[in-house]
Design a protein around this motif. Structure first.
Motif, mmCIF file in Angstrom:
data_model
loop_
_atom_site.group_PDB
_atom_site.id
_atom_site.type_symbol
_atom_site.label_atom_id
_atom_site.label_comp_id
_atom_site.label_asym_id
_atom_site.label_seq_id
_atom_site.Cartn_x
_atom_site.Cartn_y
_atom_site.Cartn_z
ATOM 1 N N ARG A 1 9.691 11.266 5.283
ATOM 2 C CA ARG A 1 8.677 10.703 4.373
ATOM 3 C C ARG A 1 9.337 9.998 3.191
ATOM 4 N NH1 ARG A 1 3.700 15.115 3.940
ATOM 5 N NH2 ARG A 1 3.447 15.448 6.201
ATOM 6 N N ARG B 1 10.963 6.739 4.350
ATOM 7 C CA ARG B 1 9.985 5.668 4.591
ATOM 8 C C ARG B 1 9.484 5.077 3.281
ATOM 9 N NH1 ARG B 1 7.000 9.335 9.122
ATOM 10 N NH2 ARG B 1 8.351 8.809 10.902
ATOM 11 N N LEU B 2 9.284 5.932 2.276
ATOM 12 C CA LEU B 2 8.853 5.421 0.972
ATOM 13 C C LEU B 2 9.936 4.534 0.370
ATOM 14 C CD1 LEU B 2 6.837 5.422 -1.406
ATOM 15 C CD2 LEU B 2 7.988 7.488 -2.248
ATOM 16 N N ASP C 1 0.848 -1.187 0.000
ATOM 17 C CA ASP C 1 0.000 0.000 0.000
ATOM 18 C C ASP C 1 0.887 1.241 0.000
ATOM 19 O OD1 ASP C 1 -2.337 -1.481 0.114
ATOM 20 O OD2 ASP C 1 -2.240 -1.630 2.306
ATOM 21 N N LEU C 2 0.650 2.125 -0.966
ATOM 22 C CA LEU C 2 1.423 3.356 -1.039
ATOM 23 C C LEU C 2 0.797 4.424 -0.151
ATOM 24 C CD1 LEU C 2 2.182 3.651 -4.865
ATOM 25 C CD2 LEU C 2 3.829 3.235 -3.029
ATOM 26 N N ASP C 3 1.628 5.143 0.579
ATOM 27 C CA ASP C 3 1.204 6.288 1.367
ATOM 28 C C ASP C 3 1.310 7.517 0.465
ATOM 29 O OD1 ASP C 3 1.500 8.689 2.979
ATOM 30 O OD2 ASP C 3 1.618 7.363 4.716
ATOM 31 N N LEU C 4 0.161 8.143 0.160
ATOM 32 C CA LEU C 4 0.174 9.252 -0.787
ATOM 33 C C LEU C 4 0.968 10.451 -0.272
ATOM 34 C CD1 LEU C 4 -3.431 9.265 -2.296
ATOM 35 C CD2 LEU C 4 -1.367 8.147 -3.125
ATOM 36 N N GLY C 5 1.022 10.625 1.030
ATOM 37 C CA GLY C 5 1.839 11.701 1.579
ATOM 38 C C GLY C 5 3.314 11.482 1.280
ATOM 39 N N GLN C 6 3.756 10.231 1.389
ATOM 40 C CA GLN C 6 5.139 9.916 1.066
ATOM 41 C C GLN C 6 5.406 10.060 -0.429
ATOM 42 O OE1 GLN C 6 5.721 5.980 2.632
ATOM 43 N NE2 GLN C 6 5.320 6.587 4.754
#
Length: 328
Positions: free
Chosen positions: A37, A40-41, A2-7
């Motif tokens: 961020r 973490r990505l 799952d991708l974090d859009l903020g990252q």
């Protein structure tokens, strides 16, 4: 995964700025928060996306491959939020070519589409508008479209929506200023003055090449009034302006229609190829409005025996396979 859009957004903005300080300021967060961020990505993906060294910030091979899909993910995320909120923001349109008054044409089409909300935003030129579209910062662009070097327009498509005759703009002291009409070939002994740097105005360059005008000089773009004053002060030069474009009330200049042939300036709507027009109500509505207005006002009339267009603009007039979907 799952991708974090903020990252993802943190990476995209940093990739565009190639500077953590500027990227953090653009996002309104601290530089430390931005770095976390991105880190973490990278950890989630298992690859380095950015190189950081004494020379600055750069993209790794993986980062270059990830950047364009990442931009598309952000655009889709924004659309998903808008859909669940059952709200639709105005269609953002970056407009360029302001000395040729593009807002006249855009306003005429928008007025013919009740309920359509647009947000026109001044764009510097086609390259900057193309870059904004590819980054997902704009929904469409409006101006004259031509091929950009190094494939900078890859991923974009456009629809030609208006052909506008242009006149010669002359000082009243120009030797040809007293004529009722001129052919482009009669201007060969004059200097073509550009309202900006010579390498930024494709249409004028193609016009000069086609009609053998070797004298060319650039200007600093300080607005239409300043440009008209420059033409008024130099009886050896001329420029081109749309035939019905309002000019500032300045003494010392006049416009003369061009015939045999009449040059036409091509206005186009530009958008990303991956934007599904049929499912995008606003963009589809605007294209339909342009199609209807072009039919009413005869915007796309072209006779090669009477008119002149650069080759690429002429090719854009050819029927398209999806033309039926744009009929009003």
């Amino acid at each position: 995964m799952d991708l974090d859009l903020g990252q993802v957004r943190a990476f995209v903005v940093t990739a565009e700025e190639l500077h953590f300080g500027r990227a953090a300021a653009r996002l309104g967060i601290s530089q430390q928060g931005l770095s976390k961020r991105v880190a973490r990505l990278e950890a989630a993906l298992g690859v380095r996306l950015l190189e950081r060294d004494a020379r600055g910030v750069g993209l790794t091979g993986a980062g270059e491959r990830f950047l364009e899909p990442a931009r598309r993910v952000l655009v889709l995320g924004e659309r998903a939020v808008a859909a669940v909120r059952e709200t639709e923001r105005p269609l953002r349109i970056d407009v360029w070519g302001h000395l040729y008054a593009p807002m006249r044409t855009l306003a005429q089409a928008v007025d013919a589409a009740p309920g359509l909300e647009v947000e026109p935003v001044p764009g510097r030129d086609l390259p900057s508008v193309a870059a904004a579209l590819l980054r997902g910062e704009s929904d469409a662009g409006f101006g004259r479209v031509h091929a950009l070097p190094d494939g900078a327009d890859a991923g974009l498509t456009h629809r030609l929506v208006r052909l506008e005759p242009v006149d010669a703009l002359l000082s009243v002291n120009h030797p040809l200023a007293g004529r009722d009409a001129l052919s482009p070939a009669e201007l060969r002994g004059s200097v073509l003055r550009y309202p900006a740097a010579v390498d930024r105005l494709d249409f004028l360059t193609r016009f000069a090449t086609r009609f053998g005008i070797t004298g060319r000089v650039g200007s600093t773009n300080l607005g239409l009034e300043h440009f008209v004053d420059q033409v008024a002060a130099d009886p050896s030069c001329f420029s081109l302006v749309p035939a019905d474009s309002p000019l500032p009330d300045r003494p010392g200049v006049r416009t003369v229609p061009l015939t045999d042939p009449t040059p036409l300036y091509a206005w186009s709507l530009l958008w990303r190829i991956d934007r599904n027009v049929e499912q995008d109500g606003q963009l589809d509505c605007l294209l339909r409005a342009f199609t209807a207005e072009a039919a009413r006002s005869r915007w796309l009339e072209y006779d090669p025996a009477r008119d002149w267009l650069p080759d690429a603009d002429e090719a854009a007039l050819q029927p398209r396979t999806d033309e039926a979907t744009l009929q009003p």
